[in-house]
Design a protein around this motif. Structure first.
Motif, short mmCIF file in Angstrom:
data_model
loop_
_atom_site.label_atom_id
_atom_site.label_comp_id
_atom_site.label_asym_id
_atom_site.label_seq_id
_atom_site.Cartn_x
_atom_site.Cartn_y
_atom_site.Cartn_z
N TYR A 286 19.11 8.52 5.23
CA TYR A 286 18.21 8.77 4.11
C TYR A 286 16.79 8.32 4.45
CZ TYR A 286 16.34 9.10 -0.60
OH TYR A 286 15.59 9.46 -1.68
N TYR B 241 14.49 12.07 -4.38
CA TYR B 241 15.18 13.18 -3.73
C TYR B 241 15.52 14.23 -4.79
CZ TYR B 241 18.77 15.83 -1.24
OH TYR B 241 19.51 16.84 -0.68
N GLY C 132 20.91 11.99 -6.32
CA GLY C 132 21.10 10.60 -5.90
C GLY C 132 21.70 10.46 -4.52
N ARG C 133 21.95 11.56 -3.84
CA ARG C 133 22.49 11.54 -2.47
C ARG C 133 22.16 12.88 -1.83
NH1 ARG C 133 27.10 14.66 -2.13
NH2 ARG C 133 27.96 15.34 -4.14
N TYR C 134 22.23 12.92 -0.51
CA TYR C 134 22.00 14.18 0.18
C TYR C 134 23.14 15.16 -0.13
CZ TYR C 134 18.14 12.65 3.17
OH TYR C 134 16.91 12.25 3.63
#
Length: 202
Positions: free
Chosen positions: A39, A116, A133-135
């Motif tokens: 990240y 993101y 909140g995440r890739y």
């Protein structure tokens, strides 16, 4: 006895040779849970900076829209596009003149990856801007938007990505995978979404 021993050896060799071709065909599967890249910090992220043993230098800051944040005794730091470990080295080097000996350990972590974000427009059930909140990859992004509508052209999906002053277009074809056909599929066929990307589903 000798014949039985030879027969046993032949059986073992045959079993090993018969397993090798199957092992050679093993491919790394592409799934929605494939780990994403490390990240990198985005504008809008909340990051926590801790300098061990010094309470004055322990705080949570938000990265500004220009990609920077201010930190005591250091000044303005460029964070956008950096790994947390990169910022640890930058802060440690900047704090060195403040200490007679070694700089205490500096730890940087992303507390809230609010920066993101990506958008999906076109023929999906719930278009909009999302902060997962995440890739996520392209397939997961379409799923977050509720999936394609009945008449979506899922073999002509485009990812619009800013690269400096240029606008890059990445084609994505999901027809096969949505039908369960994953033969020959690689991670490059379902690219990860970068912050600021726009997916267009015609």
């Amino acid at each position: 006895m000798r014949k039985a021993f030879i027969a046993l050896i032949v059986a073992i060799v045959f079993q090993v040779l018969s397993v090798q071709p199957a092992a050679a065909q093993v491919r790394r599967p592409v799934t929605a849970t494939t780990a994403g890249p490390a990240y990198r910090i985005n504008p809008g992220d909340d990051i926590e900076v801790m300098v061990w043993g010094d309470d004055r230098l322990q705080r949570t800051v938000r990265v500004l829209p220009d990609g920077t944040f201010a930190f005591p005794l250091v000044g303005q730091i460029v964070a956008a596009g950096q790994l947390p470990s990169d910022l640890e080295r930058v802060i440690s080097a900047a704090l060195q003149p403040q200490y007679r000996g070694a700089v205490p350990q500096v730890t940087v972590s992303v507390k809230n990856p609010n920066g993101y974000q990506f958008s999906i427009v076109g023929k999906v059930k719930s278009p909009g801007t999302f902060t997962p909140g995440r890739y996520v990859n392209a397939l997961e992004a379409i799923s977050i938007a509720g999936g394609p509508t009945e008449f979506a052209s899922i073999n002509n999906i485009s990812i619009l990505r800013k690269s400096g002053q240029q606008l890059q277009t990445i084609r994505v074809r999901l027809s096969g995978v949505l039908k369960g056909d994953t033969q020959g599929l690689s991670e490059a066929d379902i690219p990860f979404i970068q912050s600021g990307d726009t997916l267009v589903v015609p």
